[in-house]
Motif scaffolding. Structure first.
Motif, PDB file in Angstrom:
ATOM      1  N   GLY A 179       0.822  -1.212   0.000  1.00 39.56           N
ATOM      2  CA  GLY A 179       0.000   0.000   0.000  1.00 39.56           C
ATOM      3  C   GLY A 179       0.853   1.257   0.000  1.00 39.56           C
ATOM      4  O   GLY A 179       0.558   2.225  -0.700  1.00 39.56           O
ATOM      5  N   GLU A 180       1.945   1.224   0.792  1.00 43.42           N
ATOM      6  CA  GLU A 180       2.844   2.379   0.846  1.00 43.42           C
ATOM      7  C   GLU A 180       3.550   2.582  -0.493  1.00 43.42           C
ATOM      8  O   GLU A 180       3.749   3.717  -0.947  1.00 43.42           O
ATOM      9  N   GLN A 181       3.911   1.473  -1.145  1.00 48.73           N
ATOM     10  CA  GLN A 181       4.552   1.589  -2.467  1.00 48.73           C
ATOM     11  C   GLN A 181       3.591   2.204  -3.488  1.00 48.73           C
ATOM     12  O   GLN A 181       4.002   2.994  -4.341  1.00 48.73           O
ATOM     13  N   GLN A 182       2.306   1.842  -3.382  1.00 52.88           N
ATOM     14  CA  GLN A 182       1.322   2.433  -4.295  1.00 52.88           C
ATOM     15  C   GLN A 182       1.183   3.929  -4.022  1.00 52.88           C
ATOM     16  O   GLN A 182       1.105   4.733  -4.956  1.00 52.88           O
ATOM     17  N   MET A 183       1.161   4.316  -2.754  1.00 52.69           N
ATOM     18  CA  MET A 183       1.108   5.743  -2.416  1.00 52.69           C
ATOM     19  C   MET A 183       2.334   6.464  -2.968  1.00 52.69           C
ATOM     20  O   MET A 183       2.229   7.591  -3.473  1.00 52.69           O
ATOM     21  N   SER A 218      -5.167  -0.801  -7.399  1.00 48.92           N
ATOM     22  CA  SER A 218      -5.508  -1.662  -6.258  1.00 48.92           C
ATOM     23  C   SER A 218      -4.876  -3.048  -6.365  1.00 48.92           C
ATOM     24  O   SER A 218      -5.051  -3.882  -5.478  1.00 48.92           O
ATOM     25  N   MET A 219      -4.121  -3.287  -7.419  1.00 51.86           N
ATOM     26  CA  MET A 219      -3.601  -4.635  -7.671  1.00 51.86           C
ATOM     27  C   MET A 219      -2.755  -5.152  -6.504  1.00 51.86           C
ATOM     28  O   MET A 219      -1.832  -4.484  -6.044  1.00 51.86           O
ATOM     29  N   GLY A 220      -3.108  -6.331  -6.013  1.00 54.57           N
ATOM     30  CA  GLY A 220      -2.317  -6.987  -4.978  1.00 54.57           C
ATOM     31  C   GLY A 220      -2.480  -6.417  -3.580  1.00 54.57           C
ATOM     32  O   GLY A 220      -1.733  -6.779  -2.677  1.00 54.57           O
ATOM     33  N   LEU A 221      -3.433  -5.500  -3.395  1.00 54.83           N
ATOM     34  CA  LEU A 221      -3.592  -4.880  -2.075  1.00 54.83           C
ATOM     35  C   LEU A 221      -4.746  -5.519  -1.297  1.00 54.83           C
ATOM     36  O   LEU A 221      -5.743  -5.946  -1.874  1.00 54.83           O
ATOM     37  N   GLN A 280      -8.538   2.641   0.989  1.00 57.72           N
ATOM     38  CA  GLN A 280      -7.694   3.823   1.214  1.00 57.72           C
ATOM     39  C   GLN A 280      -7.265   4.457  -0.098  1.00 57.72           C
ATOM     40  O   GLN A 280      -7.320   5.674  -0.263  1.00 57.72           O
ATOM     41  N   ILE A 281      -6.816   3.618  -1.027  1.00 58.13           N
ATOM     42  CA  ILE A 281      -6.330   4.134  -2.322  1.00 58.13           C
ATOM     43  C   ILE A 281      -7.475   4.836  -3.056  1.00 58.13           C
ATOM     44  O   ILE A 281      -7.287   5.908  -3.633  1.00 58.13           O
ATOM     45  N   PHE A 282      -8.673   4.267  -2.995  1.00 57.62           N
ATOM     46  CA  PHE A 282      -9.806   4.895  -3.689  1.00 57.62           C
ATOM     47  C   PHE A 282     -10.274   6.166  -2.988  1.00 57.62           C
ATOM     48  O   PHE A 282     -10.741   7.100  -3.644  1.00 57.62           O
ATOM     49  N   ASP A 283     -10.109   6.230  -1.674  1.00 56.63           N
ATOM     50  CA  ASP A 283     -10.373   7.493  -0.971  1.00 56.63           C
ATOM     51  C   ASP A 283      -9.424   8.579  -1.479  1.00 56.63           C
ATOM     52  O   ASP A 283      -9.816   9.733  -1.675  1.00 56.63           O
ATOM     53  N   ASN A 311     -16.192  -2.682  -9.534  1.00 59.29           N
ATOM     54  CA  ASN A 311     -17.126  -2.105  -8.570  1.00 59.29           C
ATOM     55  C   ASN A 311     -16.587  -0.809  -7.977  1.00 59.29           C
ATOM     56  O   ASN A 311     -17.273   0.211  -7.940  1.00 59.29           O
ATOM     57  N   MET A 312     -15.337  -0.873  -7.501  1.00 58.37           N
ATOM     58  CA  MET A 312     -14.707   0.302  -6.910  1.00 58.37           C
ATOM     59  C   MET A 312     -14.524   1.400  -7.963  1.00 58.37           C
ATOM     60  O   MET A 312     -14.779   2.574  -7.720  1.00 58.37           O
ATOM     61  N   ALA A 313     -14.062   0.987  -9.141  1.00 57.92           N
ATOM     62  CA  ALA A 313     -13.778   1.959 -10.199  1.00 57.92           C
ATOM     63  C   ALA A 313     -15.039   2.734 -10.582  1.00 57.92           C
ATOM     64  O   ALA A 313     -15.025   3.965 -10.674  1.00 57.92           O
TER      65      ALA A 313
END
Length: 236
Positions: free
Chosen positions: A140-144, A164-167, A174-177, A197-199
């Motif tokens: 998650g931190e790497q995605q941020m 969101s891949m692999g999270l 969190q990423i979508f927020d 769904n999220m997208a």
């Protein structure tokens, strides 16, 4: 409403394989637009073509009214277009701060302090870990970090490839927020995402891809209610 990105009739090939077949779509200023579809539908190929990493045999990609045909990828970034690639592609041996510095290479040095302060305000976790080696961060931190690095170039259009891949589900939320918040603060976003769904729940509009063609389009809300989309992508 200003059209920031206009993709018109692109056809992209990998050798003899016709991956993208006559795709046209647009993204207006201030929108979140998503491309959804199964694995291998061509979503990432479209983003790479817009970013100048692949080229189309036909048609055009226009960004802020300029034709991007023939412009190399590293010259597209300073025009205001940033891609957060699938798999994040951060520099694992560098620190968090060094990764962010790499994202700012197209900007004047005088803007650096303000840009990094913005990123640290948006991602407090990165500020806490600024001197940590990026390869030791969680997924998650790497995605941020990948998103923060892209934001250092002050993009008018941020393209996110499978954020969101692999999270774990809580990190996906969190990423979508963060995606929602970035958009609320004025960033236009083109989102490719396996989690339909999220997208669709964050998107103003969406396009559904099947084997390189757009087969449906509508607002996020319309596509969430569409029976065919539900059946194919939303576990309905």
């Amino acid at each position: 409403m200003n059209t920031i990105l206009k993709v018109d009739d692109i056809n992209v090939y990998y050798g003899a394989i016709h991956a993208i077949k006559g795709v046209s779509f647009e993204v207006n200023e201030g929108e979140v637009v998503t491309l959804i579809g199964a694995n291998g539908a061509g979503k990432s190929t479209i983003l790479k073509t817009v970013a100048g990493l692949l080229s189309s045999r036909t048609g055009s990609v226009q960004f802020m009214g300029k034709d991007l045909g023939g412009i190399p990828a590293h010259k597209i970034v300073p025009m205001g277009l940033a891609l957060v690639p699938e798999g994040r592609q951060i520099f694992l041996q560098m620190t968090v701060e060094e990764n962010l510095q790499m994202g700012a290479f197209t900007r004047p040095a005088s803007e650096y302090d303000e840009s990094i302060a913005d990123v640290y305000q948006r991602f407090p976790r990165l500020k806490e870990r600024q001197s940590q080696i990026a390869g030791t961060l969680s997924g998650g931190e790497q995605q941020m970090l990948a998103m923060g690095r892209a934001l250092m170039s002050k993009p008018s259009l941020l393209m996110l490839d499978e954020p969101s891949m692999g999270l774990a589900p809580i990190l996906v939320e969190q990423i979508f927020d963060i995606v929602r918040e970035l958009n609320q603060h004025g960033t236009t976003i083109l989102l490719v995402e396996q989690n339909a769904n999220m997208a669709l729940s964050v998107a103003h509009r969406g396009y559904v891809l099947e084997t390189g063609k757009i087969v449906a389009t509508g607002t996020g809300a319309e596509l969430l209610e569409d029976e065919a989309v539900k059946k194919a992508y939303l576990g309905g």
